[in-house]
Design a protein around this motif. Structure first.
Motif, mmCIF file in Angstrom:
data_model
loop_
_atom_site.group_PDB
_atom_site.id
_atom_site.type_symbol
_atom_site.label_atom_id
_atom_site.label_comp_id
_atom_site.label_asym_id
_atom_site.label_seq_id
_atom_site.Cartn_x
_atom_site.Cartn_y
_atom_site.Cartn_z
ATOM 1 N N ARG A 274 90.920 -22.348 59.024
ATOM 2 C CA ARG A 274 90.087 -21.924 60.150
ATOM 3 C C ARG A 274 90.955 -21.479 61.335
ATOM 4 O O ARG A 274 90.743 -20.419 61.913
ATOM 5 C CB ARG A 274 89.139 -23.042 60.596
ATOM 6 C CG ARG A 274 88.073 -22.521 61.582
ATOM 7 C CD ARG A 274 87.186 -23.628 62.139
ATOM 8 N NE ARG A 274 86.673 -24.528 61.146
ATOM 9 C CZ ARG A 274 85.589 -24.302 60.397
ATOM 10 N NH1 ARG A 274 84.914 -23.187 60.525
ATOM 11 N NH2 ARG A 274 85.195 -25.196 59.509
ATOM 12 N N ALA A 275 91.935 -22.315 61.663
ATOM 13 C CA ALA A 275 92.793 -21.973 62.810
ATOM 14 C C ALA A 275 93.533 -20.667 62.546
ATOM 15 O O ALA A 275 93.657 -19.806 63.429
ATOM 16 C CB ALA A 275 93.767 -23.118 63.079
ATOM 17 N N ALA A 276 93.997 -20.492 61.296
ATOM 18 C CA ALA A 276 94.725 -19.259 60.952
ATOM 19 C C ALA A 276 93.801 -18.050 61.060
ATOM 20 O O ALA A 276 94.183 -16.996 61.604
ATOM 21 C CB ALA A 276 95.294 -19.369 59.538
ATOM 22 N N ALA A 277 92.573 -18.180 60.574
ATOM 23 C CA ALA A 277 91.620 -17.064 60.616
ATOM 24 C C ALA A 277 91.299 -16.706 62.064
ATOM 25 O O ALA A 277 91.247 -15.521 62.434
ATOM 26 C CB ALA A 277 90.346 -17.443 59.864
ATOM 27 N N TYR A 278 91.099 -17.719 62.894
ATOM 28 C CA TYR A 278 90.795 -17.460 64.307
ATOM 29 C C TYR A 278 91.966 -16.778 65.001
ATOM 30 O O TYR A 278 91.780 -15.846 65.773
ATOM 31 C CB TYR A 278 90.422 -18.762 65.031
ATOM 32 C CG TYR A 278 88.925 -18.953 65.106
ATOM 33 C CD1 TYR A 278 88.214 -19.440 64.014
ATOM 34 C CD2 TYR A 278 88.214 -18.600 66.244
ATOM 35 C CE1 TYR A 278 86.840 -19.582 64.069
ATOM 36 C CE2 TYR A 278 86.836 -18.747 66.303
ATOM 37 C CZ TYR A 278 86.151 -19.236 65.217
ATOM 38 O OH TYR A 278 84.796 -19.348 65.269
ATOM 39 N N GLU A 279 93.177 -17.257 64.738
ATOM 40 C CA GLU A 279 94.334 -16.640 65.413
ATOM 41 C C GLU A 279 94.459 -15.166 65.049
ATOM 42 O O GLU A 279 94.695 -14.308 65.901
ATOM 43 C CB GLU A 279 95.617 -17.399 65.079
ATOM 44 C CG GLU A 279 95.703 -18.686 65.879
ATOM 45 C CD GLU A 279 97.096 -19.295 65.893
ATOM 46 O OE1 GLU A 279 98.089 -18.582 65.641
ATOM 47 O OE2 GLU A 279 97.167 -20.509 66.178
ATOM 48 N N LEU A 280 94.259 -14.877 63.767
ATOM 49 C CA LEU A 280 94.356 -13.471 63.336
ATOM 50 C C LEU A 280 93.285 -12.625 64.007
ATOM 51 O O LEU A 280 93.558 -11.549 64.555
ATOM 52 C CB LEU A 280 94.128 -13.394 61.826
ATOM 53 C CG LEU A 280 95.332 -13.381 60.927
ATOM 54 C CD1 LEU A 280 94.874 -13.404 59.465
ATOM 55 C CD2 LEU A 280 96.146 -12.110 61.174
ATOM 56 N N ALA A 281 92.040 -13.130 63.966
ATOM 57 C CA ALA A 281 90.911 -12.352 64.481
ATOM 58 C C ALA A 281 91.029 -12.161 65.992
ATOM 59 O O ALA A 281 90.898 -11.048 66.508
ATOM 60 C CB ALA A 281 89.603 -13.045 64.128
ATOM 61 N N VAL A 282 91.292 -13.263 66.694
ATOM 62 C CA VAL A 282 91.353 -13.190 68.163
ATOM 63 C C VAL A 282 92.517 -12.285 68.579
ATOM 64 O O VAL A 282 92.383 -11.486 69.513
ATOM 65 C CB VAL A 282 91.488 -14.614 68.764
ATOM 66 C CG1 VAL A 282 91.769 -14.550 70.259
ATOM 67 C CG2 VAL A 282 90.223 -15.424 68.496
ATOM 68 N N SER A 283 93.643 -12.366 67.867
ATOM 69 C CA SER A 283 94.785 -11.536 68.269
ATOM 70 C C SER A 283 94.456 -10.052 68.081
ATOM 71 O O SER A 283 94.846 -9.219 68.893
ATOM 72 C CB SER A 283 96.052 -11.924 67.502
ATOM 73 O OG SER A 283 95.910 -11.586 66.153
ATOM 74 N N ARG A 284 93.690 -9.713 67.022
ATOM 75 C CA ARG A 284 93.335 -8.295 66.809
ATOM 76 C C ARG A 284 92.422 -7.785 67.919
ATOM 77 O O ARG A 284 92.587 -6.672 68.419
ATOM 78 C CB ARG A 284 92.648 -8.108 65.458
ATOM 79 C CG ARG A 284 93.640 -8.160 64.311
ATOM 80 C CD ARG A 284 92.958 -8.003 62.971
ATOM 81 N NE ARG A 284 93.945 -8.174 61.904
ATOM 82 C CZ ARG A 284 93.640 -8.506 60.661
ATOM 83 N NH1 ARG A 284 92.377 -8.687 60.303
ATOM 84 N NH2 ARG A 284 94.584 -8.646 59.766
ATOM 85 N N VAL A 285 91.447 -8.603 68.315
ATOM 86 C CA VAL A 285 90.517 -8.168 69.372
ATOM 87 C C VAL A 285 91.270 -8.071 70.703
ATOM 88 O O VAL A 285 91.111 -7.103 71.461
ATOM 89 C CB VAL A 285 89.313 -9.138 69.482
ATOM 90 C CG1 VAL A 285 88.372 -8.709 70.598
ATOM 91 C CG2 VAL A 285 88.561 -9.199 68.158
ATOM 92 N N ALA A 286 92.115 -9.075 70.975
ATOM 93 C CA ALA A 286 92.862 -9.077 72.240
ATOM 94 C C ALA A 286 93.784 -7.859 72.308
ATOM 95 O O ALA A 286 93.901 -7.202 73.351
ATOM 96 C CB ALA A 286 93.677 -10.370 72.366
ATOM 97 N N GLU A 287 94.408 -7.538 71.183
ATOM 98 C CA GLU A 287 95.330 -6.396 71.166
ATOM 99 C C GLU A 287 94.567 -5.093 71.450
ATOM 100 O O GLU A 287 95.025 -4.239 72.226
ATOM 101 C CB GLU A 287 96.012 -6.323 69.800
ATOM 102 C CG GLU A 287 97.230 -5.433 69.796
ATOM 103 C CD GLU A 287 97.839 -5.309 68.399
ATOM 104 O OE1 GLU A 287 98.410 -4.255 68.103
ATOM 105 O OE2 GLU A 287 97.725 -6.268 67.609
#
Ligand code: NAD
Length: 428
Positions: A406-419
């Motif tokens: 879960r933490a890995a999925a969130y980090e990937l997703a949030v980083s893509r949106v933030a970028e």
């Protein structure tokens, strides 16, 4: 980077809704780990646009009833907003906010060009006649039509809604425009611009990621024992996809209760029984169990595919599955998640596990925009490719950063949106 981190927490939205609170907490955890700019973090904590509507519906007995509905667009930096519409008595604004935010992460995680949205009407669709349901849908569609459209925001089915409701939705929107706008919703019947494979997409997706996760754990789906909570769109299609992979589905349930058969249930038969009886309960040859008992059955795979907050501190220590695949949105509370981790039970998070639905919705929208339709085998192939890639991205990040899935999925997703947000910049 000028603001201190504490300022973010101080201006955070307050909520008593457990799903919204846990969605914000998951974002906060990812934002801290990614050392997000506090301003960007703040933007992601808020929905971009929120519409509340209170609207009248003429009931069959001639009376007027007022219903409350919502459409919330969490974020659109990566593309138009996308997300389902829920008809359920418990729908409220914070639940819709949470589900809209989950859609943003889900679309980013599987890398389709959408932002996140969700809608809902507080109602019990089972208590409405077909005529009342149609009038409610057409009025709600009209009320929210000011912020939806194929380039703006594209609804789809969720709990309590189905292809017929999407057909009424599309027709209402088209009547106002004066021509047929098939791309305004997905999950439509095939005859009016729906796609092959949409009905089974979420369940098929659940089983694709279940298979990939099981492989990592040395479990073969063929012969594995699976339990599915909820027997609606997601639950029933998951159960069918498990059977197609050779798994034994030993228990399923719906809002009225569950059924269990240790040798495996005849899922096609359960579907026929449900069509006649309106419930899985009473299926011949199976034992009756409660939903609470179902969640605690010894099995290889458990798929909660009904409501949020089903695996909690109260039952997490008694769950006996080796692998949990979150078919529903938010079925595991954060405290329960920690207990499952301590017990080495692997959880494939909702934003990955149930993304098959939005992926095939994306294919439907693309086909509608092009007025060119694909064969079902092409849909299945493309779905499989996108989900396996997303699963491998998550596994890779979890190994690299020593994180749970879960933490890995969130980090990937949030980083893509933030970028994407930083790349676009802040207007003006
Ligand atoms: P649905 O309305 O088709 O089915 C829900 C099922 O859950 C029904 O069988 C209902 O009887 C059962 N249920 C209700 N209360 C229950 C309870 N207390 N215990 C056990 N079962 C109960 O809804 P759906 O579209 O299958 O959605 C289920 C979940 O999956 C939701 O969390 C939804 O947000 C999520 N989801 C749906 C899709 C989709 O494509 N439909 C996609 C992604 C995620």
């Amino acid at each position: 980077m000028s603001q201190p981190m504490a300022a973010v927490a101080l201006s955070a939205p307050e909520t008593a809704n457990p799903l919204y609170a846990s969605s914000l907490a998951a974002l906060d955890q990812a934002a801290k780990a990614l050392q997000l700019d506090p301003g960007v973090w703040q933007i992601l904590r808020h929905a971009k646009r929120e519409l509340t509507v209170h609207f009248p519906v003429r009931m069959d007995n001639g009376s007027i009833q007022v219903f409350s509905g919502y459409r919330i667009q969490h974020n659109v930096v990566r593309g138009p907003a996308k997300g389902g519409i829920r008809y359920h008595p418990a729908v409220d604004v914070d639940e819709v906010r949470a589900l809209a935010m989950l859609m943003t992460w889900k679309c980013a995680l599987v890398n389709i060009p959408y932002g996140g949205a969700k809608g809902g009407v507080a109602c019990d669709p089972r208590a409405l006649s077909l005529g009342e349901l149609e009038r409610l849908t057409r009025r709600y569609a009209t009320e929210i039509s000011i912020i939806i459209g194929p380039e703006y925001d594209i609804p789809a089915p969720d709990m309590g809604t189905n292809p017929q409701i999407m057909a009424w939705f599309m027709d209402t929107y088209s009547m106002h425009r004066g021509y047929s706008v098939t791309g305004v919703v997905t999950g439509k019947p095939v005859i009016i611009g729906g796609t092959a494979g949409r009905a089974d997409a979420t369940g098929k997706g659940c089983v694709i990621v279940a298979r990939e996760a099981a492989k990592q754990m040395g479990i073969r789906l063929s012969g594995a024992k699976a339990v599915v909570q909820g027997f609606g769109n997601v639950g029933s299609s998951t159960a069918r996809a498990f059977v197609a992979e050779g798994a034994r589905v030993i228990a399923v349930s719906d809002g009225r209760g569950g059924i269990f058969r240790s040798e495996g249930l005849d899922i096609a038969g359960v579907l026929r029984h449900q069509r006649g009886a309106g419930t899985v309960v009473g299926f011949p040859g199976a034992e009756s169990i409660t939903n609470a008992e179902l969640l605690e059955l010894p099995c290889d795979l458990l798929v909660p595919a009904a409501l949020e907050n089903q695996i909690t501190v109260d039952n997490a220590r008694r769950v006996q599955a080796r692998l949990i695949v979150e078919g529903a949105n938010g079925p595991t509370t954060p405290d329960a998640d920690r207990i499952l981790q301590e017990r080495h039970i692997v959880v494939v998070p909702d934003i990955l596990a149930n993304a098959g639905g939005v992926i095939v919705s994306y294919f439907e929208w693309v086909q509608d925009l092009q007025s060119y339709f694909w064969e079902e085998d092409e849909i299945t192939r493309r779905l499989e490719r996108i989900l396996v890639r997303a699963f491998n991205d998550v596994i890779g990040a979890s190994r690299q950063e020593q994180l749970d899935l879960r933490a890995a999925a969130y980090e990937l997703a949030v980083s893509r949106v933030a970028e994407a947000l930083v790349m676009r910049g802040i207007y003006p």
